[in-house]
Design a protein around this motif. Structure first.
Motif, PDB file in Angstrom:
ATOM      1  N   CYS A  51       0.732  -1.148  -0.134  1.00 27.49           N
ATOM      2  CA  CYS A  51      -0.126   0.221   0.099  1.00 27.49           C
ATOM      3  C   CYS A  51       0.936   1.305  -0.003  1.00 27.49           C
ATOM      4  N   GLY A  52       1.924   1.207  -0.661  1.00 26.85           N
ATOM      5  CA  GLY A  52       2.804   2.309  -0.853  1.00 26.85           C
ATOM      6  C   GLY A  52       3.089   2.738  -2.282  1.00 26.85           C
ATOM      7  N   PHE A  53       4.228   3.058  -2.817  1.00 26.35           N
ATOM      8  CA  PHE A  53       4.278   3.185  -4.244  1.00 26.35           C
ATOM      9  C   PHE A  53       4.255   1.882  -4.993  1.00 26.35           C
ATOM     10  N   ASP A  54       4.705   0.918  -4.265  1.00 27.29           N
ATOM     11  CA  ASP A  54       4.493  -0.520  -4.676  1.00 27.29           C
ATOM     12  C   ASP A  54       3.024  -0.905  -3.771  1.00 27.29           C
ATOM     13  N   SER A  55       2.083  -1.172  -4.253  1.00 24.12           N
ATOM     14  CA  SER A  55       1.693  -0.789  -5.859  1.00 24.12           C
ATOM     15  C   SER A  55       0.352  -0.269  -5.913  1.00 24.12           C
ATOM     16  N   ILE A  56       0.189   1.044  -5.195  1.00 19.14           N
ATOM     17  CA  ILE A  56      -1.089   1.543  -5.128  1.00 19.14           C
ATOM     18  C   ILE A  56      -1.194   2.137  -6.408  1.00 19.14           C
ATOM     19  N   PRO A  57      -0.150   2.932  -6.949  1.00 24.37           N
ATOM     20  CA  PRO A  57      -0.353   3.667  -8.404  1.00 24.37           C
ATOM     21  C   PRO A  57      -0.752   2.694  -9.491  1.00 24.37           C
ATOM     22  N   ALA A  58      -0.209   1.413  -9.379  1.00 24.87           N
ATOM     23  CA  ALA A  58      -0.547   0.308 -10.648  1.00 24.87           C
ATOM     24  C   ALA A  58      -1.472  -0.101 -10.269  1.00 24.87           C
ATOM     25  N   GLY A 149       9.797  -4.295 -10.246  1.00 26.48           N
ATOM     26  CA  GLY A 149       9.026  -4.223  -8.929  1.00 26.48           C
ATOM     27  C   GLY A 149       7.944  -5.049  -8.789  1.00 26.48           C
ATOM     28  N   SER A 150       7.037  -5.137  -7.942  1.00 27.33           N
ATOM     29  CA  SER A 150       6.031  -6.133  -7.627  1.00 27.33           C
ATOM     30  C   SER A 150       4.596  -5.731  -8.316  1.00 27.33           C
ATOM     31  N   ASP A 151       4.451  -4.679  -9.179  1.00 28.00           N
ATOM     32  CA  ASP A 151       3.194  -4.189  -9.721  1.00 28.00           C
ATOM     33  C   ASP A 151       2.596  -5.492 -10.529  1.00 28.00           C
ATOM     34  N   VAL A 152       3.097  -6.026 -11.360  1.00 22.75           N
ATOM     35  CA  VAL A 152       2.819  -7.090 -12.143  1.00 22.75           C
ATOM     36  C   VAL A 152       2.034  -8.112 -11.412  1.00 22.75           C
TER      37      VAL A 152
END
Length: 304
Positions: A51-58, A149-152
Motif C-alpha cells: 500500500c505504498g508506491f508498490d503498488s497503489i499507483p499500478a 517491482g512488484s506491480d505485475v
C-alpha cells in the motif's frame, strides 16, 4: 519485510488486528497469503500489503482505467517515468536490499506460487505484446525496460480475486520503466544510495508519472468475440518514490488507507490477505488520493 515482516502479520492475526503495510516484495506478500489467509479469514481481520508506491499507483491505476473506459477493459500496459529535481535522485537502502534479495531468490518464489496453486487467470481479448529487455517506446520517444517491482504480481492477484469472487472480466497487465538512453547508461554503471538518511531535498524534488495504455471492447460487444475495438490512455502522477512517494508522512496516504479500511467490512464479507486493488476497488480511495497529491486523469477519450 522478507526478514522482519512476518512477526507483525502473525501478531496481528493472532490478536484480531487488521494490518496494512508498504511492502513491495512479492515473496513476502504471497508468502503471507499462503500462511495466513485462512487464519485471517477465521479471525475476521484484513491483511493488505503493498500500500505504498508498490503498488497503489499500478493497482488502483488499472481499476481507474477500467472504470473510465466506456466498455470492457481487457488489457493494460503501463509506463513509469521518474523525474528528479536539481538535487538528483537516490535509492533508499531498504528499497535496494529488497530488490537484490528478490532477484536472487526467484526460484523460491516460483516454488511458493506452485505451492499456493493459483487458479489461472483467463486472457480475454488480444494478448499483450511481448517486449524485449530493452526497447524503444514510440509513445515516449525513449528507451524502456520491464519494471522490476512488484506491480505485475500485485495487479494479477487483484484481478484474480475480482474475477473469481466477483465475476469481473480480468485485465491482463504488464509494466515498463521508461527512461532516456543517458539514464539507462547511468543506471547500469552507477547506483548510489544513502542508507537510512535519504536526502529530504532529493525526496521533495522527485516526482513520478505512470501512464496506462488500455484496450478493450465497446459497450454491447462481447469480449469473447472479435478483436478489441476501443482504447484509452490514463495517467497517475505524484510526488517522489523515496519513502513510498513521501506520502505516508506528507500527503496523508497512510491516513487515507486506514480511513478506508471500514468500507471493507461492507465490500468484503470475510477477512483474509488481500492485494490493495481487491480490497479497495469498491471504495473512494482514488478520490481521497486525488485530494492528497496523487492525481488520476484520462489523457485521451476512448475512441472506437
Amino acid at each position: 519485510y522478507r526478514f522482519f515482516g512476518e512477526p507483525v502479520v502473525e501478531a496481528c492475526v493472532e490478536n484480531g488486528a487488521s494490518c496494512i503495510d508498504i511492502s513491495g516484495e512479492p515473496q513476502f506478500l504471497e508468502g503471507m497469503y499462503l500462511k495466513y489467509n485462512e487464519k485471517a479469514a477465521e479471525k475476521g481481520v484484513y491483511i493488505i500489503g503493498s500500500c505504498g508506491f508498490d503498488s497503489i499507483p499500478a493497482d488502483m491505476g488499472v481499476l481507474y482505467t477500467r472504470d473510465k473506459l466506456k466498455g470492457t477493459l481487457t488489457a493494460v500496459e503501463s509506463f513509469l517515468t521518474v523525474k528528479s529535481g536539481p538535487e538528483g535522485s537516490c535509492v533508499h537502502d531498504g528499497t535496494w536490499k529488497s530488490a537484490v534479495y528478490g532477484l536472487a531468490d526467484q526460484d523460491n518464489l516460483r516454488k511458493l506460487r506452485k505451492k499456493i496453486g493459483y487458479a489461472p487467470v483467463p486472457v480475454v481479448g488480444a494478448k499483450l505484446k511481448r517486449r524485449g529487455l530493452l526497447f524503444y517506446s514510440r509513445e515516449f520517444k525513449e528507451y524502456s525496460i520491464p519494471f522490476m517491482g512488484s506491480d505485475v504480481s500485485v495487479v494479477k492477484r487483484s484481478q484474480r480475486y475480482l474475477h473469481t469472487e466477483l465475476q469481473e472480466t480480468p485485465v491482463s497487465y504488464c509494466s515498463q520503466y521508461s527512461m532516456s538512453l543517458l539514464q539507462f547508461s547511468i543506471n547500469l554503471s552507477y547506483i548510489y544510495y544513502f542508507g537510512d538518511h535519504t536526502c529530504p531535498l532529493q525526496m521533495d524534488g522527485t516526482s513520478f508519472t505512470m501512464t496506462f495504455f488500455g484496450e478493450g471492447y465497446s459497450e454491447g460487444q462481447d469480449p469473447q468475440n472479435g478483436k478489441p475495438n476501443v482504447k484509452i490512455c490514463t495517467e497517475v502522477k505524484g510526488p517522489g518514490m523515496q519513502g513510498n512517494l513521501s506520502l505516508n508522512s506528507k500527503n496523508g496516504v497512510a491516513l487515507s488507507l486506514y480511513y478506508y479500511c471500514s468500507p471493507l467490512l461492507i465490500f468484503i464479507n470475510r477477512g483474509g490477505v488481500y492485494a490493495p486493488g481487491a480490497a479497495f476497488s469498491k471504495t473512494k480511495l482514488i478520490d481521497r488520493l486525488s485530494r492528497h497529491g496523487v492525481e488520476f486523469s484520462v489523457i485521451h477519450k476512448p475512441e472506437v
